[in-house]
Design an enzyme around this catalytic site. Structure first.
Site, short mmCIF file in Angstrom:
data_model
loop_
_atom_site.label_atom_id
_atom_site.label_comp_id
_atom_site.label_asym_id
_atom_site.label_seq_id
_atom_site.Cartn_x
_atom_site.Cartn_y
_atom_site.Cartn_z
CD GLU A 59 -33.77 79.74 40.14
OE1 GLU A 59 -32.90 80.34 39.54
OE2 GLU A 59 -33.78 78.53 40.37
CG ASN A 86 -38.42 72.99 33.84
OD1 ASN A 86 -37.49 73.69 33.16
ND2 ASN A 86 -38.28 71.83 34.02
CG ASP A 109 -27.54 74.64 37.54
OD1 ASP A 109 -27.04 75.41 38.00
OD2 ASP A 109 -28.92 74.49 37.94
CE LYS A 113 -21.60 62.90 40.31
NZ LYS A 113 -22.35 62.77 41.54
CG ASP A 145 -17.84 79.10 34.97
OD1 ASP A 145 -18.86 78.68 34.68
OD2 ASP A 145 -17.01 78.45 35.99
C1 LIG Z 1 -25.36 78.30 38.09
S1 LIG Z 1 -27.04 79.01 38.68
C2 LIG Z 1 -26.54 80.63 38.00
C3 LIG Z 1 -27.43 81.93 38.50
C4 LIG Z 1 -27.35 83.18 37.93
N1 LIG Z 1 -27.82 83.14 36.57
C5 LIG Z 1 -25.98 83.53 37.98
O1 LIG Z 1 -25.28 83.64 37.04
O2 LIG Z 1 -25.44 83.90 38.94
C6 LIG Z 1 -28.08 78.29 37.59
C7 LIG Z 1 -29.51 78.66 37.94
O3 LIG Z 1 -30.68 78.42 36.89
C8 LIG Z 1 -31.65 77.51 37.90
N2 LIG Z 1 -32.06 76.63 36.73
C9 LIG Z 1 -31.60 75.35 36.53
N3 LIG Z 1 -32.47 74.66 35.76
C10 LIG Z 1 -33.66 75.48 35.51
C11 LIG Z 1 -34.71 75.39 34.75
N4 LIG Z 1 -34.77 74.23 34.12
N5 LIG Z 1 -35.47 76.36 34.56
C12 LIG Z 1 -35.46 77.71 35.42
N6 LIG Z 1 -34.10 77.86 36.21
C13 LIG Z 1 -33.29 76.73 36.07
C14 LIG Z 1 -31.08 76.98 38.94
O4 LIG Z 1 -31.99 76.67 40.03
C15 LIG Z 1 -29.92 78.06 39.39
O5 LIG Z 1 -30.53 79.22 40.14
#
Ligand SMILES: C[S@@+](CC[C@H](N)C(=O)[O-])C[C@H]1O[C@@H](n2cnc3c(N)ncnc32)[C@H](O)[C@@H]1O
Length: 206
Positions: A59, A86, A109, A113, A145
């Site tokens: 995370e 990351n 995520d 945009k 989704d």
């Molecule tokens: C939309 S949330 C989904 C969280 C969880 N997997 C769920 O399904 O409820 C996406 C998560 O990925 C994390 N995230 C985004 N880019 C990332 C990266 N490059 N490395 C690690 N985590 C990342 C975000 O901070 C966020 O907590």
């Protein structure tokens, strides 16, 4: 504590996180990883069913990692661990070759945009790194989704045919999740009646 809803994974300090650990488990203990785990709801549920595996959440929101680890410690979940890293750049430091039984990418995520599309995590680079870290026969499960993200994931996996094979027909989505565990976003989609696209690929040796 106030949590940031999103961080830009391309920010220079997040491309060069200093303290990224090497993940290892005791002999005979499998490793399962959720990439972008947030509060690790999915991993916590999986960990309750399997006390013999190590469940690792990757995370990028540092304060969320600390809060999730504190919560797991309070609940005595010693086989769940979240790591501040990351996923787009840190998998080589985190995992040695062939060390992971399963990767989960639950609802990455969307970055809707078009000028932010470059922040999306799915692509050939991530798929290749997952392939390197997966044990032979290991699995990658993706669910989202957002149809465009599901297609991106499928295209990247089908392009790596010497490393990955769909567990069903090529270029097909799963009808339902093969796992009892659910992520937070997955439960929200269920409540909203949102359609979810799911893929399950297995590591093959070409
Ligand atoms: C939309 S949330 C989904 C969280 C969880 N997997 C769920 O399904 O409820 C996406 C998560 O990925 C994390 N995230 C985004 N880019 C990332 C990266 N490059 N490395 C690690 N985590 C990342 C975000 O901070 C966020 O907590």
């Amino acid at each position: 504590m106030r949590m940031r809803p999103h961080v830009n994974p391309l920010k220079s300090d997040l491309l060069e996180i200093a303290e990224v650990p090497r993940i290892s488990a005791r002999p005979g203990c499998a490793i399962e990883v959720e990439l972008g785990a947030a509060e690790a709801h999915f991993l916590v549920e999986r960990a309750r069913d399997d006390r013999n595996a190590l469940f690792v959440g990757i995370e990028i929101r540092h304060e969320l990692v600390s809060a999730t680890n504190a919560d797991c410690a309070r609940r005595g979940l010693d086989n769940v661990r979240c790591v501040f890293a990351n996923m787009s750049v840190d998998l080589p430091r985190l995992f040695s070759e062939g060390s992971v039984r399963r990767f989960f990418l639950n609802f990455p995520d969307p970055w809707f945009k078009s000028r932010q599309h470059k922040r999306r995590v799915i692509g050939p680079g991530l798929v290749r790194e997952i392939g390197r870290a997966l044990a032979p026969g290991g699995e990658l499960f993706v669910q989202t989704d957002i149809f465009a993200l599901a297609l991106d994931a499928m295209a990247a996996l089908e392009a790596e045919a010497t490393s990955f094979a769909s567990t069903g027909e090529p270029w097909t989505f799963l009808r339902q999740s093969p796992y009892a565990a659910k992520s937070r976003r997955e439960r929200q989609c269920e409540l909203e009646g949102a359609r979810v696209w799911r893929l399950l690929y297995r590591r093959v040796c070409g």
